[in-house]
Motif scaffolding. Structure first.
Motif, PDB file in Angstrom:
ATOM      1  N   LEU A 150      24.606  -1.773  42.622  1.00  0.00           N
ATOM      2  CA  LEU A 150      25.076  -2.234  43.557  1.00  0.00           C
ATOM      3  C   LEU A 150      26.141  -1.232  44.273  1.00  0.00           C
ATOM      4  N   ASP A 151      25.903  -0.983  45.784  1.00  0.00           N
ATOM      5  CA  ASP A 151      26.681  -0.302  46.551  1.00  0.00           C
ATOM      6  C   ASP A 151      28.010  -0.966  46.419  1.00  0.00           C
ATOM      7  N   LEU A 152      29.206  -0.176  46.588  1.00  0.00           N
ATOM      8  CA  LEU A 152      30.475  -0.541  46.551  1.00  0.00           C
ATOM      9  C   LEU A 152      30.848  -1.818  47.531  1.00  0.00           C
ATOM     10  N   ASP A 153      30.145  -1.544  48.555  1.00  0.00           N
ATOM     11  CA  ASP A 153      30.552  -2.657  49.719  1.00  0.00           C
ATOM     12  C   ASP A 153      30.157  -4.276  49.142  1.00  0.00           C
ATOM     13  N   HIS A 154      29.169  -4.106  48.106  1.00  0.00           N
ATOM     14  CA  HIS A 154      28.702  -5.545  47.700  1.00  0.00           C
ATOM     15  C   HIS A 154      29.216  -5.846  46.445  1.00  0.00           C
ATOM     16  N   TYR A 167      33.681  -1.458  30.095  1.00  0.00           N
ATOM     17  CA  TYR A 167      34.649  -0.762  30.794  1.00  0.00           C
ATOM     18  C   TYR A 167      34.191   0.087  31.987  1.00  0.00           C
ATOM     19  N   GLN A 168      33.118   0.295  32.107  1.00  0.00           N
ATOM     20  CA  GLN A 168      32.540   0.818  33.244  1.00  0.00           C
ATOM     21  C   GLN A 168      32.286  -0.071  34.429  1.00  0.00           C
ATOM     22  N   HIS A 169      32.196  -1.211  33.977  1.00  0.00           N
ATOM     23  CA  HIS A 169      31.991  -2.409  35.022  1.00  0.00           C
ATOM     24  C   HIS A 169      33.210  -2.461  35.539  1.00  0.00           C
ATOM     25  N   ALA A 170      34.540  -2.284  34.722  1.00  0.00           N
ATOM     26  CA  ALA A 170      35.749  -2.625  35.590  1.00  0.00           C
ATOM     27  C   ALA A 170      36.044  -1.436  36.431  1.00  0.00           C
ATOM     28  N   ILE A 171      35.909  -0.218  35.903  1.00  0.00           N
ATOM     29  CA  ILE A 171      36.083   1.007  36.844  1.00  0.00           C
ATOM     30  C   ILE A 171      35.173   0.901  38.120  1.00  0.00           C
ATOM     31  N   LYS A 172      34.252   0.253  38.026  1.00  0.00           N
ATOM     32  CA  LYS A 172      33.354  -0.041  39.334  1.00  0.00           C
ATOM     33  C   LYS A 172      34.103  -0.746  40.202  1.00  0.00           C
ATOM     34  N   VAL A 173      34.638  -2.044  39.653  1.00  0.00           N
ATOM     35  CA  VAL A 173      35.080  -3.026  40.463  1.00  0.00           C
ATOM     36  C   VAL A 173      36.691  -2.436  41.082  1.00  0.00           C
ATOM     37  N   ILE A 174      37.209  -1.774  40.215  1.00  0.00           N
ATOM     38  CA  ILE A 174      38.649  -1.005  40.536  1.00  0.00           C
ATOM     39  C   ILE A 174      38.233  -0.077  41.740  1.00  0.00           C
ATOM     40  N   THR A 175      37.516   0.616  41.881  1.00  0.00           N
ATOM     41  CA  THR A 175      37.006   1.760  42.729  1.00  0.00           C
ATOM     42  C   THR A 175      36.587   1.031  43.984  1.00  0.00           C
ATOM     43  N   SER A 176      35.911  -0.451  43.899  1.00  0.00           N
ATOM     44  CA  SER A 176      35.589  -0.854  45.370  1.00  0.00           C
ATOM     45  C   SER A 176      36.766  -1.351  45.847  1.00  0.00           C
ATOM     46  N   ILE A 177      37.725  -1.571  44.902  1.00  0.00           N
ATOM     47  CA  ILE A 177      39.122  -2.248  45.571  1.00  0.00           C
ATOM     48  C   ILE A 177      39.943  -1.070  46.243  1.00  0.00           C
TER      49      ILE A 177
END
Length: 556
Positions: free
Chosen positions: A321-325, A354-364
């Motif tokens: 997913l793109d960060l917007d989503h 761990y990588q899932h968490a990094i992606k969620v953090i980055t989206s924030i």
């Protein structure tokens, strides 16, 4: 892999880290502080070196949020939730229920008999219990314990119940037609022995929600997850408050709702035939995972089994997913902070989660820019002054600070910075915004001290709404922030660092054992030893960071 925010796309980027060895810089600063503290073990040395290494801008950043401000905020929020949790004298029919909504410019009721509650939400009731458990663990109080006991009793009496086995029931011919009267859970399937064995769920209905709601009894996945969090929280304080078998049955309901691919059915509706896949919430799996992790840690279970599947599923779902989503899933980040320590760091599941968490953090933290966040949004994580959204994101970021690695980078266009530095910028300014939003003075004698409005600053009537989750989420975030500043709980120094510090101190003591402590400051040996150690560390660290530039070949 690094997450790139440019264009809100996820890309793999290769960067020469020889110039960006931020962990090494942090290590040098830490070693200098460690050496000095080993030589002169006083509490002020760590803060002295931390301040000395900061720029004026960084000093101003660090002073935005203080322990005193956090403490006052938490105490006021705790007081507010305590005041709106109904006692027997205030409401003999709904003891333990919260006043769901109030307004900053209206008097807070103290007599809740016949109080009209619109759209009461069980998940937010459980979330309020979660915040009060955190508050109690921070500062044990009999008053807070009584609030917890009332709220949990209401939860177990009004919401926790068996799960009808609709595969053998003939009573599910009802529809969602709003003209039909709501029916109690017990009337959906009155025949004894027709429930699914060993399952309990957290039920919502129109009678609970109020306001004339026609909602048929519905068991939500997220409701079960947060019910587990609430029940385990009180059980850890007051053993025996809830039978462990009942909590395991709620966990079994969560697993019953999980599919083979790790995804979930989010609602169980007896009048719809049981499992209902017509609606999906991507926040419910995080809440469910957190509930399972609470129970697993309570039972000291070190083999989480299916408990990791929820987060692995979310990683697979959000991977491309793109960060917007990508949802700012704070519940998943909190669950990750509790799950990762139980997993083998060499396993593929560990790194996927761990990588899932990094992606969620980055989206924030990907937007807005630092300047816009501070100058235009005044620290709010949204452009409209939303206190609750900002607070939930703070909860997630603060939980993530316990496991994000120093080597993680946030990359935008041609600028790279440590991800944890960017997270802390968002945390500080977001917390400052939320701290300023709480009603700290009893303006107009409305008894609303501790209330947090929906929008800050409030301009319209609806902006002044104070819902229990508008208080619960900020409280939970500020308690985590206070722990981080005090280095408590998950933010406490790791045992390995403590062992290294102790070893250094022991060696220093051996060298200086012959020196009289009373005249230590007058002995040149003490000063010389300190200087030599500091210089040695600086030379070794600096030499390791120097980039060796290859010589240019002479032109022929």
């Amino acid at each position: 892999m690094l997450f790139h925010a440019s264009g809100r796309k996820m890309k793999e980027i290769n960067i020469n880290r020889e110039y960006l060895d931020f962990p090494k810089i942090r290590t040098i600063a830490w070693l200098l502080s460690l050496v000095l503290c080993a030589c002169t073990p006083t509490a002020s040395n760590f803060s002295f070196f931390a301040t000395a290494l900061q720029t004026p801008e960084e000093e101003a950043e660090a002073s935005l949020v203080t322990v005193d401000r956090l403490s006052q905020f938490i105490d006021s929020g705790t007081s507010y939730l305590s005041r709106v949790c109904h006692t027997e004298e205030q409401d003999p029919d709904q003891i333990g229920k919260f006043t769901y909504t109030a307004y900053l410019d209206e008097d807070l009721r103290t007599d809740f008999v016949n109080e009209v509650q619109n759209d009461y939400n069980l998940l937010r009731h459980n979330g309020a219990i979660y915040a009060m458990v955190l508050s109690y663990n921070r500062s044990p109080s009999q008053d807070v314990l009584e609030v917890l006991e009332r709220a949990v009793k209401w939860l177990k009496t009004e919401a926790i119940g068996p799960v009808p086995d609709m595969s053998v029931s003939q009573n599910h011919a009802q529809t969602d037609d709003a003209s039909e009267d709501d029916v109690p859970v017990d009337n959906v399937i009155p025949e004894e022995g027709k429930n699914i064995p060993n399952l309990l769920a957290a039920w919502e209905s129109g009678a609970m929600k109020g306001g004339g709601s026609k909602l048929k009894p519905t068991a939500k996945l997220g409701g079960a997850g947060l019910a587990l969090v609430a029940l385990v929280g009180l059980e850890q304080i007051t053993p025996g408050s809830t039978p462990i078998e009942d909590m395991r049955k709620i966990a079994s309901f969560i697993e019953y709702m999980q599919k083979d691919d790790g995804s979930f059915t989010c609602r169980y509706k007896p009048h719809k035939g049981g499992k209902d896949d017509s609606w999906v919430s991507l926040f419910y799996p995080g809440e469910a995972s957190l509930g399972l992790m609470y129970l697993a840690r309570f039972e000291d279970e070190h083999s989480p089994h299916r408990k990791r599947w929820t987060l692995v599923y979310l990683e697979r779902y959000r991977r491309n997913l793109d960060l917007d989503h990508v949802e700012p899933d704070h519940w998943a980040l909190i669950a990750t902070s509790k799950l990762l320590p139980l997993l083998d760091s060499r396993s593929s599941d560990y790194w996927r989660i761990y990588q899932h968490a990094i992606k969620v953090i980055t989206s924030i933290v990907a937007s807005p820019t630092r300047e816009v966040l501070v100058k235009e949004h005044k620290g709010c994580h949204t452009r409209n002054g939303d206190t609750c959204t900002t607070s939930t994101q703070l909860e997630g970021l603060l939980a993530a600070m316990t496991f994000v690695k120093d080597s993680e980078l946030f990359v935008e266009e041609d600028v790279a910075e440590p991800l944890k530095d960017r997270m802390m910028f968002w945390i500080r300014h977001g917390a400052d915004f939320v701290l300023n939003s709480m009603e700290q003075e009893d303006k107009g004698n409305h008894n609303m001290v501790g209330g947090v409005p929906k929008i800050s600053p409030p301009r319209r009537k609806e902006d002044k709404e104070v819902r229990i989750d508008y208080v619960q989420h900020p409280m939970s975030a500020m308690i985590a922030y206070e722990q981080m500043l005090n280095r408590e709980g998950l933010y406490a120094p790791k045992a390995k660092i403590q062992r290294v510090a102790s070893a250094v101190k022991r060696n220093i003591r051996k060298v200086t054992a012959s020196v009289n402590r009373d005249s230590m400051e007058e002995q040149p040996l003490y000063l010389i030893l300190s200087i030599v150690l500091i210089i040695a560390v600086m030379v070794v660290a600096a030499s390791s960071m120097v980039k060796k530039t290859p010589k240019r070949k002479k032109r022929s």
